[in-house]
Design a protein around this motif. Sequence first.
Motif, PDB file in Angstrom:
ATOM      1  N   SER A  15       8.902  -2.019  33.669  1.00  8.58           N
ATOM      2  CA  SER A  15       8.641  -2.222  32.246  1.00  8.58           C
ATOM      3  C   SER A  15       7.143  -2.279  32.025  1.00  8.58           C
ATOM      4  O   SER A  15       6.391  -2.756  32.881  1.00  8.58           O
ATOM      5  CB  SER A  15       9.280  -3.525  31.749  1.00  8.58           C
ATOM      6  OG  SER A  15      10.674  -3.511  31.931  1.00  8.58           O
ATOM      7  N   ASP A  18       3.986  -2.358  25.794  1.00  4.31           N
ATOM      8  CA  ASP A  18       3.797  -1.217  24.894  1.00  4.31           C
ATOM      9  C   ASP A  18       2.523  -1.432  24.079  1.00  4.31           C
ATOM     10  O   ASP A  18       2.513  -2.167  23.091  1.00  4.31           O
ATOM     11  CB  ASP A  18       5.004  -1.063  23.975  1.00  4.31           C
ATOM     12  CG  ASP A  18       4.952   0.220  23.157  1.00  4.31           C
ATOM     13  OD1 ASP A  18       3.864   0.844  23.099  1.00  4.31           O
ATOM     14  OD2 ASP A  18       5.983   0.605  22.587  1.00  4.31           O
ATOM     15  N   LEU A  31      11.125   1.496  31.291  1.00  2.25           N
ATOM     16  CA  LEU A  31      11.009   2.931  31.547  1.00  2.25           C
ATOM     17  C   LEU A  31      12.126   3.312  32.506  1.00  2.25           C
ATOM     18  O   LEU A  31      12.092   2.976  33.687  1.00  2.25           O
ATOM     19  CB  LEU A  31       9.635   3.264  32.136  1.00  2.25           C
ATOM     20  CG  LEU A  31       8.420   2.821  31.304  1.00  2.25           C
ATOM     21  CD1 LEU A  31       7.118   3.244  31.972  1.00  2.25           C
ATOM     22  CD2 LEU A  31       8.491   3.362  29.877  1.00  2.25           C
ATOM     23  N   ASP A  36      10.455   9.131  30.740  1.00  8.00           N
ATOM     24  CA  ASP A  36       9.967   7.930  30.055  1.00  8.00           C
ATOM     25  C   ASP A  36       8.570   7.557  30.537  1.00  8.00           C
ATOM     26  O   ASP A  36       7.701   7.165  29.757  1.00  8.00           O
ATOM     27  CB  ASP A  36      10.905   6.743  30.305  1.00  8.00           C
ATOM     28  CG  ASP A  36      12.228   6.865  29.585  1.00  8.00           C
ATOM     29  OD1 ASP A  36      12.321   7.666  28.640  1.00  8.00           O
ATOM     30  OD2 ASP A  36      13.162   6.139  29.980  1.00  8.00           O
ATOM     31  N   VAL A  37       8.354   7.668  31.848  1.00  6.21           N
ATOM     32  CA  VAL A  37       7.051   7.346  32.436  1.00  6.21           C
ATOM     33  C   VAL A  37       5.994   8.317  31.928  1.00  6.21           C
ATOM     34  O   VAL A  37       4.890   7.905  31.523  1.00  6.21           O
ATOM     35  CB  VAL A  37       7.129   7.372  33.975  1.00  6.21           C
ATOM     36  CG1 VAL A  37       5.749   7.136  34.582  1.00  6.21           C
ATOM     37  CG2 VAL A  37       8.113   6.320  34.474  1.00  6.21           C
ATOM     38  N   ALA A  40       5.210   7.528  28.333  1.00 10.89           N
ATOM     39  CA  ALA A  40       4.442   6.282  28.199  1.00 10.89           C
ATOM     40  C   ALA A  40       2.972   6.508  28.503  1.00 10.89           C
ATOM     41  O   ALA A  40       2.093   5.928  27.856  1.00 10.89           O
ATOM     42  CB  ALA A  40       5.018   5.217  29.122  1.00 10.89           C
ATOM     43  N   THR A  55       1.659   2.546  37.120  1.00  9.58           N
ATOM     44  CA  THR A  55       2.879   2.946  36.417  1.00  9.58           C
ATOM     45  C   THR A  55       3.449   4.230  37.009  1.00  9.58           C
ATOM     46  O   THR A  55       4.669   4.347  37.228  1.00  9.58           O
ATOM     47  CB  THR A  55       2.591   3.142  34.920  1.00  9.58           C
ATOM     48  OG1 THR A  55       2.105   1.915  34.368  1.00  9.58           O
ATOM     49  CG2 THR A  55       3.840   3.571  34.169  1.00  9.58           C
ATOM     50  N   GLY A  59       6.918   4.625  38.817  1.00  6.36           N
ATOM     51  CA  GLY A  59       7.805   5.617  38.207  1.00  6.36           C
ATOM     52  C   GLY A  59       8.290   6.643  39.207  1.00  6.36           C
ATOM     53  O   GLY A  59       9.478   6.999  39.238  1.00  6.36           O
TER      54      GLY A  59
END
Length: 350
Positions: A15, A18, A31, A36-37, A40, A55, A59
Amino acid sequence: MSIPLSIKWEDGQLSILDQQKLPLVIHYLPLETLEDVYDAIITLKVRGAPAIGITAAYGLASAAQSYEVNSLEQFHQFLSRDALYLAESRPTAVNLAWALERLKASVQQSATVEEAKKHLLVEAMNIYEEDEASCRSIGEFSLSLLNDYTKVMTICNAGSIATAKYGTALAPFHLGSEQGKQFQVFACETRPVFQGARLTVWELQQSGVDVTLITDSMAAHTIGAKGIEAIIVGADRIAVNGDTANKIGTLNLALLAAAFQIPFYVAAPSSTFDLSIESGESIPIEERPSEEITHIAGKQVAPENTKVYNPAFDVTPGRLITAIITEKGIIYPEYTENISALIGTERGEK
């Protein structure tokens, strides 16, 4: 008061804070997929070179857990494909490619697919933990340089929400707050997406730091009127000669620091150095959508069909940088020799 975190890994779930919603809404976004990654990263829900790298590492490691393959060869093919996909999301921040390459290297000696999957998760966790320790070291070294200064200017957000914790350029302010040293920080709003106003001001307030917001165009006046004693910024990529890519507007501050004869510091982990390039001329500069300038909070503020030039970064020549602060120590000019000596030796490069 507490230092906010940008990334959480709990029970196998990634997560991120955001950052599009800050400072009005504090929301940790799960995510679920590689897409999604990617989204983001490219939409700046997560940003800051170290946080982007972390991240992407989590991911990629998470995506690899679902690979249904019959051989290690096929596993490596899938891993390389997904790493390349993520690497294309933000080309300027070298930490992104560095983290992905490190994950790929971590499974080269794996004997089975299951072992490789475990190695990827361990390596992603190592990158996170190392970055937190690195940021704390950067903060301690920065405090030693800022020892006699209390009024400091910064731009963009190089803080805890751009890293694992503490940040780079903001690390001395967080640590100073913990240790009872009070700074007066002047944060440039950082156009076009206001990462200074939305993120740096919010983050420092959470940590109990005295912070004042200014527009980017007020920097020169503020340095003189408020007696700014030093400027400290983060970095997205640093060349062998010290040329540094950072958020657009950083070069302006470096030129002002030279004009006002105050120190200009860059704070960055060793992973931000790109020893494959000799100078900033080789750093790719990302250009972002024109709407970031023509619109504010979704409302159009410029005429229709306005031509826009929107580079996300600029490059500050090494000759304008007083010192570069890393977790390994403080690097002073001459940068070509001293960066290679410290960072190159650490990586086993010549």
